[in-house]
Design a protein around this motif. Structure first.
Motif, short mmCIF file in Angstrom:
data_model
loop_
_atom_site.label_atom_id
_atom_site.label_comp_id
_atom_site.label_asym_id
_atom_site.label_seq_id
_atom_site.Cartn_x
_atom_site.Cartn_y
_atom_site.Cartn_z
N GLU A 1 -15.37 -2.13 -6.82
CA GLU A 1 -14.24 -2.87 -7.35
C GLU A 1 -13.00 -2.00 -7.24
OE1 GLU A 1 -12.90 -4.99 -11.57
OE2 GLU A 1 -15.03 -4.64 -11.13
N GLY A 2 -11.90 -2.59 -6.83
CA GLY A 2 -10.69 -1.78 -6.70
C GLY A 2 -9.47 -2.60 -6.35
N HIS A 3 -8.38 -1.89 -6.11
CA HIS A 3 -7.15 -2.54 -5.70
C HIS A 3 -6.36 -1.54 -4.85
CE1 HIS A 3 -6.18 -0.40 -9.45
NE2 HIS A 3 -4.97 -0.24 -8.94
N VAL A 4 -5.56 -2.09 -3.95
CA VAL A 4 -4.73 -1.25 -3.10
C VAL A 4 -3.32 -1.81 -3.10
CG1 VAL A 4 -5.37 -2.54 -1.02
CG2 VAL A 4 -4.45 -0.23 -0.79
N ALA B 1 5.34 0.91 2.54
CA ALA B 1 5.75 1.44 3.85
C ALA B 1 7.18 1.95 3.79
CB ALA B 1 5.62 0.36 4.92
N TYR B 2 7.43 3.07 4.44
CA TYR B 2 8.78 3.63 4.50
C TYR B 2 8.95 4.36 5.83
CZ TYR B 2 6.33 7.91 3.12
OH TYR B 2 5.47 8.97 3.08
N PHE B 3 10.19 4.71 6.15
CA PHE B 3 10.48 5.32 7.45
C PHE B 3 11.02 6.73 7.29
CE2 PHE B 3 12.97 6.24 11.24
CZ PHE B 3 12.13 5.79 12.26
N THR B 4 10.38 7.70 7.97
CA THR B 4 10.89 9.08 8.10
C THR B 4 10.45 9.57 9.47
OG1 THR B 4 8.90 9.96 7.05
CG2 THR B 4 10.82 9.65 5.64
N SER B 5 11.22 9.29 10.48
CA SER B 5 10.94 9.58 11.89
C SER B 5 9.83 8.70 12.47
CB SER B 5 10.61 11.07 12.12
OG SER B 5 9.31 11.40 11.66
N THR B 6 9.05 8.10 11.62
CA THR B 6 8.07 7.10 12.03
C THR B 6 7.79 6.19 10.84
OG1 THR B 6 5.92 6.74 13.09
CG2 THR B 6 6.02 8.44 11.40
N ILE B 7 6.96 5.18 11.03
CA ILE B 7 6.58 4.29 9.94
C ILE B 7 5.41 4.91 9.18
CG2 ILE B 7 5.73 2.00 9.32
CD1 ILE B 7 7.06 0.96 11.87
N ASN B 8 5.60 5.12 7.89
CA ASN B 8 4.57 5.71 7.04
C ASN B 8 4.09 4.69 6.03
OD1 ASN B 8 4.88 8.82 7.71
ND2 ASN B 8 6.95 7.98 7.48
N ILE B 9 2.81 4.74 5.70
CA ILE B 9 2.22 3.80 4.75
C ILE B 9 1.44 4.58 3.70
CG2 ILE B 9 0.74 1.80 4.42
CD1 ILE B 9 1.15 1.22 7.43
N GLU B 10 1.88 4.49 2.47
CA GLU B 10 1.13 5.05 1.34
C GLU B 10 0.31 3.93 0.71
OE1 GLU B 10 3.53 6.96 -1.53
OE2 GLU B 10 4.08 8.64 -0.22
N ARG B 11 -0.90 4.26 0.28
CA ARG B 11 -1.74 3.23 -0.35
C ARG B 11 -2.16 3.70 -1.73
NH1 ARG B 11 -5.36 2.19 4.93
NH2 ARG B 11 -5.07 4.44 5.04
N LYS B 12 -1.37 3.26 -2.70
CA LYS B 12 -1.72 3.57 -4.08
C LYS B 12 -2.87 2.68 -4.51
CE LYS B 12 2.92 5.14 -5.34
NZ LYS B 12 2.51 6.55 -5.52
N GLY B 13 -3.50 3.07 -5.60
CA GLY B 13 -4.68 2.34 -6.04
C GLY B 13 -5.93 3.13 -5.75
N TYR B 14 -7.07 2.54 -6.02
CA TYR B 14 -8.34 3.23 -5.85
C TYR B 14 -9.48 2.21 -5.93
CZ TYR B 14 -8.31 2.54 -10.89
OH TYR B 14 -8.23 1.95 -12.12
N SER B 15 -10.67 2.68 -5.63
CA SER B 15 -11.88 1.87 -5.78
C SER B 15 -12.87 2.63 -6.65
CB SER B 15 -12.53 1.58 -4.42
OG SER B 15 -11.64 0.91 -3.56
N VAL B 16 -13.75 1.89 -7.29
CA VAL B 16 -14.85 2.50 -8.04
C VAL B 16 -16.14 1.83 -7.60
CG1 VAL B 16 -15.93 2.84 -10.29
CG2 VAL B 16 -13.45 3.14 -10.04
N MET B 17 -17.06 2.62 -7.06
CA MET B 17 -18.40 2.13 -6.73
C MET B 17 -19.33 2.46 -7.89
SD MET B 17 -21.02 3.26 -3.66
CE MET B 17 -20.45 2.12 -2.40
N HIS B 18 -20.13 1.48 -8.28
CA HIS B 18 -21.10 1.68 -9.36
C HIS B 18 -22.50 1.39 -8.85
CE1 HIS B 18 -22.48 2.03 -13.53
NE2 HIS B 18 -23.32 1.04 -13.24
#
Length: 416
Positions: A156-159, A163-180
């Motif tokens: 179960e999780g969420h992402v 996206a932002y630009f600094t010489s290229t297109i960068n993508i940060e993915r906040k959030g997390y998953s938890v496997m049980h």
């Protein structure tokens, strides 16, 4: 007198130069853009015929790897199996080419609020279920749950990509998953790496992973995965190096895994002895089963975006823009109506929680991976609501959650 408007199609030959020109114009526009690039409209030739909400399916393309830790009694080896399952999820999600070697269109469709994607995998491991929902639009966030009741494994999780630009297109993915894992009452907290786009200048556009991601278990083991890419002088694309160690003993790894997440990697014990070589390309995938379009709920991704996806597959830029605008304008109208009525969109399968004790506990000591502020969103699956929806479907009762054009496709300005 109005002139007739002809549809524009992009073929492989005549459209290539036009695509290059559009690409560089797009890069030029985002270079000075402030904010999340996801809010910008990408050139149609970049669009993939699927929504980001479908990306949750990459977690369980190999159900036998997803449930494998539940059959390992040794906690150390369970942690290794979870790490290997995680590595198996990266190739199809991030590789620049599909299984047939064709270059993929890299910009998925931005999901609308309330969009859902439902599916299941059925094989010798039993049935593995998937529920994915776009739970937030500003900022965008997708929540998901994947589970196999036969083997007692659930993820179960969420992402929340930004996206932002600094010489290229960068993508940060906040959030997390938890496997049980039920059998051992064991949790694994999982984060995702950053991504960026390579080949902007040469027009050989390809995603690449960077930074570090972690997997921490409640049994006291941590996996650290460091990602790297081909540099100007050395290195290979899609490279990674992972170590699995006991908590607070990272200088003495129990296992080291190295290779390419799009190809193969080696597994060595802490002393350097080769234990295994894994070919990720040869891994057997179980087909994801989804309901036929005509039987899907209006909120379901492939039904809501069907006209857009068909136009993308036909390279019909005119219809892509036309059909995409219908959905986007309808969503804006729905939001205005909700605001005027003092209402908020009710999520179908998930709810926003105030805290997640499991994630908070397992993230301790991992710098910069969980946002410890009052604005952090935590999305949890509502099992009771899901069971009620399933039971209503069995009895042929339609969902009363939303009474009007759930997907927004049929909701036009005149209806507001």
């Amino acid at each position: 007198m109005s002139l007739p408007v002809s549809r524009v199609y992009c073929d492989d030959k005549g459209g290539e130069q036009q695509n290059k020109s559009a690409w560089f114009q797009f890069i030029k526009s985002i270079a000075t853009f402030k904010g999340d690039l996801a809010t910008l409209t990408a050139p149609p030739f970049l669009l993939a015929p699927q929504s980001i909400v479908e990306y949750s399916a990459y977690w369980a393309e190999h159900p036998h790897l997803f449930i494998a830790p539940s059959h390992e009694e040794n906690a150390e080896r369970r942690a290794l199996l979870v790490l290997q399952w995680f590595l198996s999820t990266l190739k199809r999600q991030h590789a620049s080419k599909d299984d047939d070697g064709r270059r993929k269109k890299l910009k998925p469709l931005n999901p609308f609020l309330g969009e859902i994607f439902l599916g299941k995998w059925v094989d010798h491991t039993g049935t593995t279920q998937l529920v994915s929902e776009q739970v937030s639009h500003h900022p965008p966030a997708t929540a998901y749950k994947i589970w196999n009741d036969m083997h007692g494994v659930r993820l179960e999780g969420h992402v929340a990509p930004k996206a932002y630009f600094t010489s290229t297109i960068n993508i940060e993915r906040k959030g997390y998953s938890v496997m049980h894992i039920d059998k051992y009452d064991e949790d694994y907290w999982i984060t995702m790496p950053k991504a960026h786009i390579e080949g902007i200048v040469t027009f050989q556009i390809a995603p690449e992973l960077s930074g570090t991601s972690y997997i921490r278990s409640s049994s006291g083991y941590t996996s650290r995965i460091d990602y790297s890419c081909k540099g100007w002088l050395r290195g290979r694309s899609n490279s990674f190096s992972a170590t699995l160690y006991r908590d607070n003993d990272k200088d003495n790894p129990l296992y080291t895994l190295e290779g390419r997440w799009s190809d193969s990697y080696t597994v060595k014990c802490g002393k350097g002895k080769l234990l295994d070589k894994v070919n990720l390309v040869a891994l057997e995938k179980t087909p994801l089963q989804v309901a036929p379009i005509e039987k899907q709920h209006p909120l379901e991704s492939r039904r809501a975006w069907k006209q857009v996806a068909d136009a993308i597959n036909a390279n019909d830029i005119f219809v892509v823009g036309q059909e995409k605008s219908k959905i986007e304008n309808a969503q804006r109208a729905l939001r205005r109506e909700e605001k005027a009525a003092g209402e908020t969109w009710q999520r179908r399968y998930f709810f926003q929680a105030k805290a997640d004790p499991v994630a908070d506990n397992l993230s301790i000591g991992v710098k910069g991976t969980v946002e410890h502020d009052e604005h952090r969103m935590v999305w949890k699956f509502d099992d009771d609501k899901y069971r009620k929806i399933i039971e209503s479907q069995r009895q042929g009762i339609k969902s009363p959650t939303h009474t009007r054009f759930d997907s927004g496709v049929g909701f036009i300005e005149a209806d507001a």
